[in-house]
Design a protein around this motif. Structure first.
Motif, PDB file in Angstrom:
ATOM      1  N   GLU A   1      -2.726   9.610  15.808  1.00  0.00           N
ATOM      2  CA  GLU A   1      -2.477   9.313  14.470  1.00  0.00           C
ATOM      3  C   GLU A   1      -2.169  10.681  13.789  1.00  0.00           C
ATOM      4  N   HIS A   2      -2.787  11.770  14.275  1.00  0.00           N
ATOM      5  CA  HIS A   2      -2.655  13.178  13.660  1.00  0.00           C
ATOM      6  C   HIS A   2      -1.837  14.219  14.724  1.00  0.00           C
ATOM      7  N   ASP A   3      -1.374  13.579  15.946  1.00  0.00           N
ATOM      8  CA  ASP A   3      -0.538  14.335  16.796  1.00  0.00           C
ATOM      9  C   ASP A   3      -1.359  15.186  17.356  1.00  0.00           C
ATOM     10  N   VAL A   4      -2.704  15.057  17.767  1.00  0.00           N
ATOM     11  CA  VAL A   4      -3.601  15.894  18.327  1.00  0.00           C
ATOM     12  C   VAL A   4      -3.479  15.611  20.082  1.00  0.00           C
ATOM     13  N   GLU A   5      -2.753  16.266  20.839  1.00  0.00           N
ATOM     14  CA  GLU A   5      -2.560  15.775  22.074  1.00  0.00           C
ATOM     15  C   GLU A   5      -3.769  16.018  23.094  1.00  0.00           C
ATOM     16  N   GLY A   6      -4.600  16.829  23.082  1.00  0.00           N
ATOM     17  CA  GLY A   6      -5.602  17.248  23.875  1.00  0.00           C
ATOM     18  C   GLY A   6      -6.452  18.417  23.404  1.00  0.00           C
ATOM     19  N   MET A   7      -7.445  18.118  22.458  1.00  0.00           N
ATOM     20  CA  MET A   7      -8.084  19.238  21.974  1.00  0.00           C
ATOM     21  C   MET A   7      -9.403  19.527  22.845  1.00  0.00           C
ATOM     22  N   PRO A   8      -9.888  20.419  23.393  1.00  0.00           N
ATOM     23  CA  PRO A   8     -11.002  20.879  24.040  1.00  0.00           C
ATOM     24  C   PRO A   8     -12.204  21.417  23.070  1.00  0.00           C
ATOM     25  N   GLU A   9     -13.130  21.411  23.849  1.00  0.00           N
ATOM     26  CA  GLU A   9     -14.339  22.381  23.280  1.00  0.00           C
ATOM     27  C   GLU A   9     -14.882  21.417  22.019  1.00  0.00           C
ATOM     28  N   SER A  10     -16.104  21.068  22.296  1.00  0.00           N
ATOM     29  CA  SER A  10     -17.060  20.441  21.269  1.00  0.00           C
ATOM     30  C   SER A  10     -17.037  20.896  19.924  1.00  0.00           C
ATOM     31  N   SER A  11     -17.293  22.241  19.618  1.00  0.00           N
ATOM     32  CA  SER A  11     -17.520  22.774  18.367  1.00  0.00           C
ATOM     33  C   SER A  11     -16.157  22.746  17.779  1.00  0.00           C
ATOM     34  N   ASP A  12     -14.875  22.891  18.244  1.00  0.00           N
ATOM     35  CA  ASP A  12     -13.580  22.728  17.833  1.00  0.00           C
ATOM     36  C   ASP A  12     -13.283  20.991  17.407  1.00  0.00           C
ATOM     37  N   ILE A  13     -13.969  20.274  18.274  1.00  0.00           N
ATOM     38  CA  ILE A  13     -13.492  18.859  18.093  1.00  0.00           C
ATOM     39  C   ILE A  13     -14.326  18.313  16.783  1.00  0.00           C
ATOM     40  N   ILE A  14     -15.737  18.947  16.775  1.00  0.00           N
ATOM     41  CA  ILE A  14     -16.465  18.685  15.621  1.00  0.00           C
ATOM     42  C   ILE A  14     -15.971  18.868  14.391  1.00  0.00           C
ATOM     43  N   ALA A  15     -15.507  20.348  14.419  1.00  0.00           N
ATOM     44  CA  ALA A  15     -14.769  20.807  13.147  1.00  0.00           C
ATOM     45  C   ALA A  15     -13.693  20.036  12.730  1.00  0.00           C
ATOM     46  N   TYR A  16     -12.793  19.692  13.525  1.00  0.00           N
ATOM     47  CA  TYR A  16     -11.599  18.977  13.160  1.00  0.00           C
ATOM     48  C   TYR A  16     -12.066  17.427  12.815  1.00  0.00           C
ATOM     49  N   LEU A  17     -12.872  16.921  13.469  1.00  0.00           N
ATOM     50  CA  LEU A  17     -13.276  15.510  12.765  1.00  0.00           C
ATOM     51  C   LEU A  17     -13.932  15.496  11.558  1.00  0.00           C
ATOM     52  N   GLU A  18     -14.657  16.656  11.306  1.00  0.00           N
ATOM     53  CA  GLU A  18     -15.166  16.636   9.956  1.00  0.00           C
ATOM     54  C   GLU A  18     -14.320  17.175   8.780  1.00  0.00           C
ATOM     55  N   LYS A  19     -13.305  18.000   9.311  1.00  0.00           N
ATOM     56  CA  LYS A  19     -12.076  18.239   8.278  1.00  0.00           C
ATOM     57  C   LYS A  19     -11.391  17.082   8.054  1.00  0.00           C
ATOM     58  N   THR A  20     -10.915  16.406   9.026  1.00  0.00           N
ATOM     59  CA  THR A  20      -9.810  15.234   9.044  1.00  0.00           C
ATOM     60  C   THR A  20     -10.500  13.847   8.593  1.00  0.00           C
ATOM     61  N   TYR A  21     -11.691  13.777   9.129  1.00  0.00           N
ATOM     62  CA  TYR A  21     -12.216  12.278   8.697  1.00  0.00           C
ATOM     63  C   TYR A  21     -13.585  12.380   8.027  1.00  0.00           C
ATOM     64  N   GLY A  22     -14.235  13.509   7.716  1.00  0.00           N
ATOM     65  CA  GLY A  22     -15.406  13.619   7.082  1.00  0.00           C
ATOM     66  C   GLY A  22     -15.639  12.944   5.780  1.00  0.00           C
ATOM     67  N   ASP A  23     -16.683  13.178   5.081  1.00  0.00           N
ATOM     68  CA  ASP A  23     -17.183  12.640   3.729  1.00  0.00           C
ATOM     69  C   ASP A  23     -16.181  12.888   2.795  1.00  0.00           C
ATOM     70  N   SER A  24     -15.602  14.138   2.833  1.00  0.00           N
ATOM     71  CA  SER A  24     -14.411  14.552   1.519  1.00  0.00           C
ATOM     72  C   SER A  24     -13.477  13.550   1.855  1.00  0.00           C
ATOM     73  N   LYS A  25     -12.824  13.694   3.076  1.00  0.00           N
ATOM     74  CA  LYS A  25     -11.595  12.749   3.240  1.00  0.00           C
ATOM     75  C   LYS A  25     -11.824  11.218   2.948  1.00  0.00           C
ATOM     76  N   ARG A  26     -13.043  10.793   3.281  1.00  0.00           N
ATOM     77  CA  ARG A  26     -13.326   9.341   2.924  1.00  0.00           C
ATOM     78  C   ARG A  26     -13.739   8.835   1.430  1.00  0.00           C
ATOM     79  N   ALA A  27     -13.933   9.918   0.705  1.00  0.00           N
ATOM     80  CA  ALA A  27     -14.035   9.818  -0.767  1.00  0.00           C
ATOM     81  C   ALA A  27     -12.767   9.852  -1.095  1.00  0.00           C
ATOM     82  N   GLU A  28     -11.827  10.861  -0.704  1.00  0.00           N
ATOM     83  CA  GLU A  28     -10.467  11.018  -1.226  1.00  0.00           C
ATOM     84  C   GLU A  28      -9.725   9.343  -1.232  1.00  0.00           C
TER      85      GLU A  28
END
Length: 90
Positions: free
Chosen positions: A60-87
């Motif tokens: 959905e967001h054209d992420v082809e293959g993101m490695p590294e758990s800390s980067d993935i978690i930060a991406y998920l929080e930024k893209t889908y986290g509470d603030s995005k759900r509230a918006e």
């Protein structure tokens, strides 16, 4: 098919952290369990250019293959986290 795919290894603590975040946010995803042998992880290499896991694909967001758990978690929080759900009112 979910727009999010996770390449993971059973028992991998870094993969578990990512799965926990996906569950916490309430995202559906397709899991791909990979071989313990790095030599047998062609699908991971195709997605991310390397053979380590976890690797996240988000069509959905054209992420082809993101490695590294800390980067993935930060991406998920930024893209889908509470603030995005509230918006979006979700």
């Amino acid at each position: 098919m979910s727009s999010i795919e996770l390449y993971e290894l059973e028992g991998c603590p870094f993969c578990s952290k990512v799965k926990q975040k996906l569950d916490e946010i309430g995202l559906e995803y397709e899991s791909h369990l990979v071989s313990r042998s790095h030599a047998d992880r062609d699908e991971v290499k195709e997605a991310s250019g390397q053979t380590g896991v976890p690797v996240l694909v988000d069509h959905e967001h054209d992420v082809e293959g993101m490695p590294e758990s800390s980067d993935i978690i930060a991406y998920l929080e930024k893209t889908y986290g509470d603030s995005k759900r509230a918006e979006t009112g979700a």
